[in-house]
Design an enzyme around this catalytic site. Structure first.
Site, PDB file in Angstrom:
ATOM      1  N   CYS A 180     -10.485  -2.864  -4.263  1.00  0.00           N
ATOM      2  CA  CYS A 180      -9.591  -3.931  -4.754  1.00  0.00           C
ATOM      3  C   CYS A 180     -10.389  -5.106  -5.306  1.00  0.00           C
ATOM      4  CB  CYS A 180      -8.648  -4.386  -3.642  1.00  0.00           C
ATOM      5  SG  CYS A 180      -7.398  -3.140  -3.291  1.00  0.00           S
ATOM      6  N   ASN A 231       0.845  -1.192   0.000  1.00  0.00           N
ATOM      7  CA  ASN A 231       0.000   0.000   0.000  1.00  0.00           C
ATOM      8  C   ASN A 231       0.882   1.245   0.000  1.00  0.00           C
ATOM      9  OD1 ASN A 231       0.656  -0.799   2.669  1.00  0.00           O
ATOM     10  ND2 ASN A 231      -1.066   0.310   3.536  1.00  0.00           N
ATOM     11  N   GLU A 269      -2.905  -4.775  -3.144  1.00  0.00           N
ATOM     12  CA  GLU A 269      -3.383  -5.659  -4.215  1.00  0.00           C
ATOM     13  C   GLU A 269      -3.344  -4.931  -5.556  1.00  0.00           C
ATOM     14  OE1 GLU A 269      -4.731  -4.851  -1.355  1.00  0.00           O
ATOM     15  OE2 GLU A 269      -6.323  -6.205  -0.741  1.00  0.00           O
ATOM     16  N   CYS A 301      -3.905   0.600  -2.697  1.00  0.00           N
ATOM     17  CA  CYS A 301      -3.781  -0.610  -1.876  1.00  0.00           C
ATOM     18  C   CYS A 301      -2.740  -1.566  -2.462  1.00  0.00           C
ATOM     19  CB  CYS A 301      -5.113  -1.339  -1.809  1.00  0.00           C
ATOM     20  SG  CYS A 301      -6.390  -0.472  -0.904  1.00  0.00           S
ATOM     21  N   GLU A 350       0.438   5.233   0.519  1.00  0.00           N
ATOM     22  CA  GLU A 350      -0.503   6.266   0.961  1.00  0.00           C
ATOM     23  C   GLU A 350      -0.064   7.651   0.496  1.00  0.00           C
ATOM     24  OE1 GLU A 350      -1.060   5.668   5.189  1.00  0.00           O
ATOM     25  OE2 GLU A 350      -2.189   3.821   4.811  1.00  0.00           O
TER      26      GLU A 350
HETATM   27  N1  THU Z   1      -5.327  -1.442   2.340  1.00  0.00           N
HETATM   28  C1  THU Z   1      -4.769  -2.270   1.413  1.00  0.00           C
HETATM   29  O1  THU Z   1      -3.611  -2.098   1.015  1.00  0.00           O
HETATM   30  N2  THU Z   1      -5.529  -3.284   0.916  1.00  0.00           N
HETATM   31  C2  THU Z   1      -6.822  -3.534   1.300  1.00  0.00           C
HETATM   32  O2  THU Z   1      -7.492  -4.368   0.707  1.00  0.00           O
HETATM   33  C3  THU Z   1      -7.397  -2.828   2.452  1.00  0.00           C
HETATM   34  C4  THU Z   1      -6.698  -1.579   2.818  1.00  0.00           C
HETATM   35  C5  THU Z   1      -4.530  -0.320   2.860  1.00  0.00           C
HETATM   36  C6  THU Z   1      -5.009   1.033   2.427  1.00  0.00           C
HETATM   37  C7  THU Z   1      -4.453   1.920   3.532  1.00  0.00           C
HETATM   38  O3  THU Z   1      -3.134   2.270   3.193  1.00  0.00           O
HETATM   39  C8  THU Z   1      -4.414   1.017   4.742  1.00  0.00           C
HETATM   40  O4  THU Z   1      -4.560  -0.318   4.271  1.00  0.00           O
HETATM   41  C9  THU Z   1      -5.509   1.314   5.767  1.00  0.00           C
HETATM   42  O5  THU Z   1      -6.750   1.355   5.173  1.00  0.00           O
END
Ligand code: THU
Length: 130
Positions: free
Chosen positions: A89, A40, A53, A51, A42
């Site tokens: 995702c 992920n 995935e 995210c 941000e």
């Molecule tokens: N996140 C993911 O990387 N994949 C997911 O399917 C759920 C959420 C990340 C997004 C964000 O950076 C952190 O988790 C908290 O939501």
């Protein structure tokens, strides 16, 4: 699948998640055996977060791979609970991965739960609807 878990866990520190402090990593196995990872990423403008995935899938597509080249994906976090993919995702996986591709969620300890891609998003809106 243990190899996917180890590889995903290995890239978990690459997660750029200073706002949520919630690290996520994904490892995508292609049918040719190659493994592509994602984390992920941000942003101070929170809605622009990508995210893990989607990072892995977009990397695969950027390298020229397509749906039919993809075998399975594993997602891991630092949590003891199973964390399943968010709605965004699920939508992206539904279009970019085969319907019957396996999606594995893993805990920090490497326990896994497996579902089929198509079961994660029933009644999906897909490219076939356009
Ligand atoms: N996140 C993911 O990387 N994949 C997911 O399917 C759920 C959420 C990340 C997004 C964000 O950076 C952190 O988790 C908290 O939501």
């Amino acid at each position: 699948m243990k190899d996917l878990y180890k590889i995903a866990k290995g890239v978990l520190p690459n997660s750029y998640s200073q706002y949520s402090n919630f690290k996520v990593a994904a490892a995508l196995r292609l049918k040719n055996g190659e493994i592509i990872t994602g984390v992920n990423v941000e942003n101070a403008s929170f809605g622009l977060t990508n995210c893990a995935e989607r990072s892995a899938l977009f990397t695969a597509y950027s390298q020229g791979y397509r749906k039919e080249d993809i075998d399975e994906i594993l997602i891991t976090t630092e949590q003891e609970d199973f964390i399943s993919p968010c709605g965004a995702c699920r939508q992206v996986m539904r279009e970019l991965m085969p319907d019957d591709a396996k999606v594995h969620f893993s805990t920090v300890n490497g326990e896994t739960k497996t579902v089929l891609n198509k079961d994660l998003l029933p009644f999906a809106f897909t490219e076939k609807d356009l």
